[in-house]
Design a protein around this motif. Structure first.
Motif, mmCIF file in Angstrom:
data_model
loop_
_atom_site.group_PDB
_atom_site.id
_atom_site.type_symbol
_atom_site.label_atom_id
_atom_site.label_comp_id
_atom_site.label_asym_id
_atom_site.label_seq_id
_atom_site.Cartn_x
_atom_site.Cartn_y
_atom_site.Cartn_z
ATOM 1 N N LYS A 58 0.815 -1.215 0.000
ATOM 2 C CA LYS A 58 0.000 0.000 0.000
ATOM 3 C C LYS A 58 0.854 1.274 0.000
ATOM 4 O O LYS A 58 0.370 2.348 -0.353
ATOM 5 N N SER A 59 2.112 1.169 0.363
ATOM 6 C CA SER A 59 2.976 2.349 0.462
ATOM 7 C C SER A 59 3.288 2.941 -0.920
ATOM 8 O O SER A 59 3.425 2.219 -1.907
ATOM 9 N N LYS A 60 3.435 4.261 -0.967
ATOM 10 C CA LYS A 60 3.839 4.957 -2.194
ATOM 11 C C LYS A 60 5.274 5.466 -2.095
ATOM 12 O O LYS A 60 5.712 6.288 -2.900
ATOM 13 N N GLY A 61 5.999 4.939 -1.115
ATOM 14 C CA GLY A 61 7.373 5.376 -0.911
ATOM 15 C C GLY A 61 8.296 5.097 -2.078
ATOM 16 O O GLY A 61 9.293 5.802 -2.290
ATOM 17 N N PHE A 62 7.965 4.055 -2.880
ATOM 18 C CA PHE A 62 8.845 3.695 -4.004
ATOM 19 C C PHE A 62 8.936 4.819 -5.031
ATOM 20 O O PHE A 62 9.880 4.873 -5.822
ATOM 21 N N ARG A 63 7.957 5.731 -5.036
ATOM 22 C CA ARG A 63 7.984 6.822 -6.021
ATOM 23 C C ARG A 63 9.162 7.761 -5.789
ATOM 24 O O ARG A 63 9.628 8.418 -6.719
ATOM 25 N N LYS A 64 9.656 7.807 -4.551
ATOM 26 C CA LYS A 64 10.836 8.617 -4.268
ATOM 27 C C LYS A 64 12.111 7.838 -4.554
ATOM 28 O O LYS A 64 13.087 8.388 -5.063
ATOM 29 N N THR A 65 12.101 6.560 -4.205
ATOM 30 C CA THR A 65 13.292 5.731 -4.421
ATOM 31 C C THR A 65 13.501 5.422 -5.894
ATOM 32 O O THR A 65 14.624 5.444 -6.396
ATOM 33 N N PHE A 66 12.404 5.108 -6.598
ATOM 34 C CA PHE A 66 12.451 4.796 -8.027
ATOM 35 C C PHE A 66 11.462 5.706 -8.763
ATOM 36 O O PHE A 66 10.401 5.262 -9.188
ATOM 37 N N PRO A 67 11.773 6.989 -8.912
ATOM 38 C CA PRO A 67 10.786 7.946 -9.439
ATOM 39 C C PRO A 67 10.343 7.689 -10.868
ATOM 40 O O PRO A 67 9.241 8.081 -11.243
ATOM 41 N N ASP A 68 11.170 7.042 -11.685
ATOM 42 C CA ASP A 68 10.829 6.886 -13.102
ATOM 43 C C ASP A 68 10.417 5.477 -13.484
ATOM 44 O O ASP A 68 10.138 5.208 -14.642
ATOM 45 N N ILE A 69 10.364 4.590 -12.513
ATOM 46 C CA ILE A 69 10.216 3.176 -12.854
ATOM 47 C C ILE A 69 8.814 2.808 -13.304
ATOM 48 O O ILE A 69 8.617 1.818 -13.998
ATOM 49 N N ALA A 70 7.836 3.620 -12.946
ATOM 50 C CA ALA A 70 6.443 3.260 -13.269
ATOM 51 C C ALA A 70 5.900 4.054 -14.453
ATOM 52 O O ALA A 70 4.693 4.127 -14.642
ATOM 53 N N GLN A 71 6.779 4.624 -15.279
ATOM 54 C CA GLN A 71 6.283 5.407 -16.412
ATOM 55 C C GLN A 71 5.578 4.538 -17.438
ATOM 56 O O GLN A 71 4.594 4.947 -18.038
ATOM 57 N N ILE A 72 6.113 3.327 -17.648
ATOM 58 C CA ILE A 72 5.471 2.375 -18.558
ATOM 59 C C ILE A 72 5.331 1.054 -17.823
ATOM 60 O O ILE A 72 6.316 0.507 -17.338
ATOM 61 N N ARG A 73 4.096 0.561 -17.730
ATOM 62 C CA ARG A 73 3.875 -0.705 -17.049
ATOM 63 C C ARG A 73 3.040 -1.631 -17.930
ATOM 64 O O ARG A 73 2.073 -1.199 -18.537
ATOM 65 N N PRO A 74 3.419 -2.895 -18.031
ATOM 66 C CA PRO A 74 2.592 -3.839 -18.794
ATOM 67 C C PRO A 74 1.302 -4.137 -18.036
ATOM 68 O O PRO A 74 1.284 -4.169 -16.808
ATOM 69 N N ILE A 75 0.226 -4.342 -18.757
ATOM 70 C CA ILE A 75 -1.052 -4.701 -18.146
ATOM 71 C C ILE A 75 -1.222 -6.209 -18.282
ATOM 72 O O ILE A 75 -1.222 -6.735 -19.399
ATOM 73 N N THR A 76 -1.348 -6.893 -17.171
ATOM 74 C CA THR A 76 -1.480 -8.350 -17.192
ATOM 75 C C THR A 76 -2.779 -8.841 -16.556
ATOM 76 O O THR A 76 -3.106 -10.015 -16.663
ATOM 77 N N ASP A 77 -3.503 -7.968 -15.893
ATOM 78 C CA ASP A 77 -4.724 -8.360 -15.197
ATOM 79 C C ASP A 77 -5.868 -8.523 -16.202
ATOM 80 O O ASP A 77 -6.249 -7.559 -16.868
ATOM 81 N N PRO A 78 -6.425 -9.733 -16.329
ATOM 82 C CA PRO A 78 -7.515 -9.941 -17.292
ATOM 83 C C PRO A 78 -8.712 -9.017 -17.077
ATOM 84 O O PRO A 78 -9.380 -8.647 -18.046
ATOM 85 N N SER A 79 -8.974 -8.635 -15.834
ATOM 86 C CA SER A 79 -10.133 -7.775 -15.578
ATOM 87 C C SER A 79 -9.936 -6.379 -16.154
ATOM 88 O O SER A 79 -10.900 -5.661 -16.411
#
Length: 542
Positions: A199-220
């Motif tokens: 639930k934490s959003k702390g990774f946005r400071k540690t890895f600020p650019d890592i979530a710019q592109i994310r693959p979608i794998t959830d069928p829903s």
């Protein structure tokens, strides 16, 4: 205390254990009354004793029966349910039953960013997947991760010191793989801590650019997006493009057809309108058309003799942008969905659009890219260098450009490509940067270029180019020939991953202090279908 490894999934909110289990999975629930873990349910699938294949292969006379058991343990903690899998226990779970970014987010929030060991990445533009491992602790840069073009699929590293009492190392993807000293009585404590990290959003400071592109794998999430994709085929205003999902040599004559419900007419180029008309000619409407049709129908590539050379599903050949929630958008490319942060789209636009100029090349109205380049050079006195090579002996072929413009005060290397397929444009952009870099670093490449110019023009033109090379006083232009009638959209005319590739090339050219422009050249070719000769047959998809 011995450490233990386990894979942990987090079920979606509201998903019961019964609804998370696949039908006919072969797993049976077993008694857990002797366990010290509260709210525990375990499903077991015993393996069948088998002799290893190599026993017979080696002619061994000893008995080597072995089996592999699998289990999935569900642990309920308040409103959350976790699934711990052992052996092949993950096959019990329905893909739409669990949170698909649980493992990734826990790792990003718990791992020491300077003690990473391995990363699995995907380059959406080329569909290239790679795993990078290092024998020592390191950061993402050492794992060859580039934030604007790589999609992080899995990350492995040592946990931060404050988590060492519960986990030693972590690997995250859809599930979380942990090595932990936790005993059964403390498992609930571990799972509560892991959920808090998720639930934490702390990774946005540690890895600020890592979530710019994310693959979608959830069928829903994928299923409704795929429905939008199928509906867009019949929507003439939708931002959907049909492309050949591969790098092609446009010097060779080629045609395309559609198959899957009978063979279509032949076309000079790929166009979504033709596929739509093909469907309508078969009585297909938007109401009867579905995603499975996209996966069944095929795009067929023919050579100049009208023989089938290659085929791809229509599904894989589409590029599409879907409406999304605030903060990101969805992009479909090469058969996969990606979530792209709005901030990345805005940064691409701000960087790329200033390079855009109005077309300085004439509209395309010839049969092929090679003919276009030759005719343009003939008309304006430029030097055609299409399909030539300046690389030093023994090295991979490098084309200097397609059209070399030589003026009194100006030398311009023009690189031309027909179409907006990501793979083709990536090749174009890389060629623009690589050719300049080669000319800057290889005397032999420069000599090869001058020889070509003298052969195809004259000594005076070669001398003019030699002076430009010596003083680095030349420019580069990237020309994209397209049927798109929206030049005012500038870089937005290109697929998202092409924009990323273009920015990378422009950064490289800027570092070499080369003035570069980008233009969208109108394609005026007639896309009418050609009647296929009866003696040649293309096998329809089955």
């Amino acid at each position: 205390m011995a450490a233990k490894s386990m894979s942990i999934y987090l079920l979606k909110s509201g998903v019961s254990i019964e609804s998370a289990i696949k039908d006919d999975s072969g797993y049976k629930e077993v008694d857990v009354s002797a366990s010290t873990i509260s709210n525990l349910r375990v499903f077991l699938k015993p393996g069948s004793p088998k002799q290893p294949w190599w026993k017979t292969y080696l002619g061994l006379g000893v008995d080597l029966l072995q089996q592999s058991n699998s289990a999935t343990a569900f642990v309920g903690i308040k409103k959350q349910t976790f699934a711990l899998t052992f052996g092949s226990g993950q096959h019990l779970l329905r893909e739409d039953s669990y949170v698909h970014d649980f493992g990734t987010r826990v790792v990003l929030n718990s791992v020491d960013p300077n003690k990473l060991k391995s990363a699995d990445t995907l380059d959406p533009e080329s569909s290239q997947r790679r795993r990078t491992q290092i024998p020592y602790d390191g950061d993402l840069a050492l794992l060859s991760f580039t934030s604007d073009s790589s999609v992080l699929r899995s990350l492995t590293g040592k946990a931060k010191a404050e988590h060492n009492d519960l986990v030693r190392s972590v690997t995250g993807a859809a599930c979380l793989r942990v090595t932990t000293p936790t005993e059964p009585g403390d498992l609930v404590v571990l799972l509560k801590r892991l959920h808090k990290l998720y639930k934490s959003k702390g990774f946005r400071k540690t890895f600020p650019d890592i979530a710019q592109i994310r693959p979608i794998t959830d069928p829903s999430t994928i299923d409704p997006l795929n429905q939008q994709l199928a509906a867009a085929v019949f929507d003439v205003s939708a931002p959907i493009v049909l492309t050949v999902p591969d790098v092609l040599d446009y010097g060779d004559e080629s045609y395309v057809q559609f198959s899957g419900r009978g063979v279509s007419e032949m076309f000079d180029d790929v166009y979504i309108k033709h596929y739509r008309e093909y469907l309508e000619g078969k009585g297909i409407t938007s109401e009867t058309f579905a995603v499975d049709d996209l996966k069944h129908d095929e795009l067929v590539l023919l050579n100049g003799s009208h023989e089938a050379m290659q085929r791809w599903s229509i599904f894989r050949s589409l590029v599409f942008e879907a409406q999304a929630d605030e903060g990101y958008s969805y992009h479909f490319s090469d058969g996969a969905w990606f979530r792209v942060a709005t901030g990345l789209l805005e940064s691409l636009r701000d960087f790329l659009d200033p390079y855009w100029i109005e077309a300085t090349l004439p509209e395309h109205q010839w049969a092929s890219e090679a003919e276009y380049n030759a005719e343009v050079c003939l008309a304006n006195g430029s030097v055609c260098l299409d399909q030539t090579n300046i690389s030093p002996s023994g090295q991979t072929q490098v084309e200097p450009c397609d059209i070399l413009r030589i003026g009194q005060e100006h030398v311009e290397f023009v690189h031309v490509k027909i179409g907006t397929s990501s793979s083709m444009l990536s090749h174009l952009f890389n060629q623009a940067a690589n050719s300049v870099q080669l000319l800057r670093t290889s005397d032999e490449a420069s000599k090869n270029l001058l020889k070509l110019v003298e052969e195809r023009a004259d000594a005076a033109a070669a001398e003019h180019v030699a002076k430009a090379l010596e003083t680095n006083s030349y420019t580069v232009s990237i020309a994209i020939v397209s049927h798109k009638r929206t030049p005012e959209r500038k870089s937005a005319n290109l697929p998202i991953f092409s924009r990323i590739s273009l920015r990378r090339a422009l950064v490289a050219l800027k570092a070499m202090d080369v003035t570069t422009t980008v233009q969208l050249v109108p394609d005026a070719t007639n896309r009418a279908g050609k009647q296929k000769p009866r003696k040649l047959r293309v096998r329809p998809a089955t």
